[in-house]
Design a protein around this motif. Structure first.
Motif, PDB file in Angstrom:
ATOM      1  N   SER A 139       0.733  -1.152   0.026  1.00 58.62           N
ATOM      2  CA  SER A 139       0.202  -0.007   0.066  1.00 58.62           C
ATOM      3  C   SER A 139       0.846   1.366  -0.141  1.00 58.62           C
ATOM      4  N   GLU A 140       1.994   1.282   0.455  1.00 57.89           N
ATOM      5  CA  GLU A 140       2.719   2.658   0.729  1.00 57.89           C
ATOM      6  C   GLU A 140       3.369   2.795  -0.518  1.00 57.89           C
ATOM      7  N   LYS A 141       3.660   1.756  -1.279  1.00 56.13           N
ATOM      8  CA  LYS A 141       4.111   1.993  -2.488  1.00 56.13           C
ATOM      9  C   LYS A 141       3.562   2.270  -3.658  1.00 56.13           C
ATOM     10  N   LEU A 142       2.223   2.100  -3.533  1.00 53.50           N
ATOM     11  CA  LEU A 142       1.393   2.365  -4.658  1.00 53.50           C
ATOM     12  C   LEU A 142       1.469   3.363  -5.552  1.00 53.50           C
ATOM     13  N   THR A 143       1.549   4.595  -4.689  1.00 52.17           N
ATOM     14  CA  THR A 143       1.541   5.830  -5.356  1.00 52.17           C
ATOM     15  C   THR A 143       2.840   6.102  -6.027  1.00 52.17           C
ATOM     16  N   ALA A 144       3.728   5.323  -5.897  1.00 49.25           N
ATOM     17  CA  ALA A 144       5.035   5.620  -6.451  1.00 49.25           C
ATOM     18  C   ALA A 144       5.229   4.901  -7.675  1.00 49.25           C
ATOM     19  N   LEU A 145       4.400   3.869  -7.647  1.00 50.69           N
ATOM     20  CA  LEU A 145       4.603   3.137  -9.106  1.00 50.69           C
ATOM     21  C   LEU A 145       4.244   3.628 -10.265  1.00 50.69           C
ATOM     22  N   GLN A 146       5.027   3.643 -11.287  1.00 46.72           N
ATOM     23  CA  GLN A 146       4.842   4.304 -12.597  1.00 46.72           C
ATOM     24  C   GLN A 146       4.520   3.253 -13.721  1.00 46.72           C
ATOM     25  N   SER A 147       5.503   2.097 -13.681  1.00 45.50           N
ATOM     26  CA  SER A 147       5.352   1.010 -14.559  1.00 45.50           C
ATOM     27  C   SER A 147       4.306  -0.045 -13.967  1.00 45.50           C
ATOM     28  N   VAL A 148       4.330  -0.308 -12.775  1.00 43.12           N
ATOM     29  CA  VAL A 148       3.767  -1.797 -12.341  1.00 43.12           C
ATOM     30  C   VAL A 148       2.394  -1.326 -12.186  1.00 43.12           C
ATOM     31  N   ARG A 149       1.398  -2.087 -12.824  1.00 41.00           N
ATOM     32  CA  ARG A 149       0.097  -1.977 -12.929  1.00 41.00           C
ATOM     33  C   ARG A 149      -0.833  -3.166 -12.251  1.00 41.00           C
ATOM     34  N   LYS A 150      -0.169  -4.257 -11.906  1.00 38.89           N
ATOM     35  CA  LYS A 150      -0.655  -5.364 -11.283  1.00 38.89           C
ATOM     36  C   LYS A 150       0.256  -6.207 -10.305  1.00 38.89           C
ATOM     37  N   LEU A 161      -4.794 -18.079   1.432  1.00 42.64           N
ATOM     38  CA  LEU A 161      -5.588 -17.062   0.437  1.00 42.64           C
ATOM     39  C   LEU A 161      -6.719 -16.314   1.253  1.00 42.64           C
ATOM     40  N   ASN A 162      -7.600 -16.953   2.225  1.00 46.64           N
ATOM     41  CA  ASN A 162      -8.472 -16.250   3.141  1.00 46.64           C
ATOM     42  C   ASN A 162      -7.569 -15.158   3.917  1.00 46.64           C
ATOM     43  N   VAL A 163      -6.628 -15.550   4.648  1.00 48.00           N
ATOM     44  CA  VAL A 163      -5.943 -14.685   5.478  1.00 48.00           C
ATOM     45  C   VAL A 163      -5.606 -13.498   4.620  1.00 48.00           C
ATOM     46  N   PHE A 164      -5.052 -13.424   3.389  1.00 46.87           N
ATOM     47  CA  PHE A 164      -4.409 -12.502   2.736  1.00 46.87           C
ATOM     48  C   PHE A 164      -5.308 -11.673   1.997  1.00 46.87           C
ATOM     49  N   LYS A 165      -6.706 -12.397   1.722  1.00 44.98           N
ATOM     50  CA  LYS A 165      -7.759 -11.400   1.132  1.00 44.98           C
ATOM     51  C   LYS A 165      -8.364 -10.627   2.370  1.00 44.98           C
ATOM     52  N   GLU A 166      -8.472 -11.142   3.581  1.00 44.23           N
ATOM     53  CA  GLU A 166      -8.967 -10.493   4.569  1.00 44.23           C
ATOM     54  C   GLU A 166      -7.926  -9.082   4.883  1.00 44.23           C
ATOM     55  N   ALA A 167      -6.490  -9.405   4.590  1.00 42.74           N
ATOM     56  CA  ALA A 167      -5.694  -8.407   4.883  1.00 42.74           C
ATOM     57  C   ALA A 167      -5.836  -7.262   3.989  1.00 42.74           C
ATOM     58  N   LEU A 168      -6.064  -7.695   2.647  1.00 45.31           N
ATOM     59  CA  LEU A 168      -6.212  -6.692   1.516  1.00 45.31           C
ATOM     60  C   LEU A 168      -7.375  -6.158   1.692  1.00 45.31           C
ATOM     61  N   GLU A 169      -8.653  -6.571   2.174  1.00 43.32           N
ATOM     62  CA  GLU A 169      -9.742  -5.684   2.525  1.00 43.32           C
ATOM     63  C   GLU A 169      -9.581  -4.854   3.741  1.00 43.32           C
ATOM     64  N   ARG A 170      -8.679  -5.111   4.536  1.00 45.77           N
ATOM     65  CA  ARG A 170      -8.557  -4.210   5.724  1.00 45.77           C
ATOM     66  C   ARG A 170      -7.650  -2.906   5.448  1.00 45.77           C
ATOM     67  N   THR A 171      -6.767  -3.348   4.480  1.00 47.79           N
ATOM     68  CA  THR A 171      -5.846  -2.134   4.176  1.00 47.79           C
ATOM     69  C   THR A 171      -6.358  -1.203   3.084  1.00 47.79           C
ATOM     70  N   PRO A 172      -6.271   0.012   3.455  1.00 49.31           N
ATOM     71  CA  PRO A 172      -6.419   1.113   2.418  1.00 49.31           C
ATOM     72  C   PRO A 172      -5.436   1.213   1.459  1.00 49.31           C
ATOM     73  N   LEU A 173      -5.776   0.767  -0.047  1.00 44.44           N
ATOM     74  CA  LEU A 173      -4.799   0.681  -0.862  1.00 44.44           C
ATOM     75  C   LEU A 173      -4.683   2.131  -1.891  1.00 44.44           C
ATOM     76  N   ALA A 174      -4.646   3.021  -1.313  1.00 46.81           N
ATOM     77  CA  ALA A 174      -4.638   4.291  -2.060  1.00 46.81           C
ATOM     78  C   ALA A 174      -5.337   4.476  -3.272  1.00 46.81           C
ATOM     79  N   GLY A 175      -6.930   3.992  -3.204  1.00 41.72           N
ATOM     80  CA  GLY A 175      -7.636   4.146  -4.531  1.00 41.72           C
ATOM     81  C   GLY A 175      -7.264   3.038  -5.389  1.00 41.72           C
ATOM     82  N   CYS A 176      -6.540   2.091  -5.114  1.00 41.72           N
ATOM     83  CA  CYS A 176      -6.214   0.992  -6.072  1.00 41.72           C
ATOM     84  C   CYS A 176      -7.516   0.360  -6.444  1.00 41.72           C
ATOM     85  N   ASN A 177      -7.818  -0.381  -7.619  1.00 35.59           N
ATOM     86  CA  ASN A 177      -8.937  -1.027  -8.198  1.00 35.59           C
ATOM     87  C   ASN A 177      -9.078  -2.534  -8.087  1.00 35.59           C
ATOM     88  N   GLY A 178      -8.334  -3.007  -6.911  1.00 35.25           N
ATOM     89  CA  GLY A 178      -8.052  -4.456  -6.463  1.00 35.25           C
ATOM     90  C   GLY A 178      -9.271  -4.646  -5.645  1.00 35.25           C
TER      91      GLY A 178
END
Length: 178
Positions: A139-150, A161-178
């Protein structure tokens, strides 16, 4: 705001043909081992171990890049995660793995990268804590990414998988579309 897609899938990190790079949860010598390192070295063939001899050893948190060899990916980014309870501060070193791998992906102008759950196998990092650290670092790196899109997290088991999906849902990902 960024348009980087972050996703979590169940699968084999060594079988991600649509990604520019996959990340190897490596050992310090960057040699074949168990788990992720074994799967990636098996898929990449013996040329990977030969190339890695010149890149090793690496320290916890460090990332280096090699060609993909016999894998469908252009590159393999090798990260040495911390051994839980030994390499300290483990959360900082684990976060450095994700940050440094993303920095290399940017340096090489890659558009996609797939990560395993670094340090959660034989290195003993608790999956829930590792997922929280991974998602925060990404999350902290997202806004600095220029070429990485996925960015893809590839988890071997359904429970991980379930644990990581929960962590993804809890993390504010700076407006990402994930």
């Amino acid at each position: 705001m960024t348009d980087v897609k972050v996703e979590c899938v169940q699968g084999n990190i060594a079988a991600q043909p649509d990604m520019d790079a996959v990340v190897n949860a490596a050992n310090a010598r960057l040699m074949p081992g168990s788990g992720v390192a074994g799967a990636i070295h098996d898929a990449a063939g013996p040329g990977l171990a030969l190339e890695c001899q010149g890149l090793a050893p690496i320290e916890p948190g460090q990332a280096v890049i090699s060609s993909g060899h016999d894998m469908p990916n252009r590159y393999i980014i090798h990260c040495l995660g911390p051994v839980y309870g030994v390499d300290e501060p483990s959360d900082q070193l684990l976060a450095d793995c994700y940050r440094n791998a993303l920095a290399l992906a940017e340096q090489y102008q890659l558009s996609s990268i797939a990560f395993p759950a670094i340090s959660t196998g034989v290195f003993g990092y608790p999956v829930r804590e590792a997922a929280t650290v991974a998602m925060a670092a990404i999350s902290e790196k997202l806004t600095a990414l220029q070429s990485v899109r996925k960015i893809r997290m590839v988890l071997y088991s359904g429970s991980d998988l379930n644990v990581f999906k929960e962590a993804l849902e809890r993390t504010p990902l700076a407006g990402c579309n994930g």
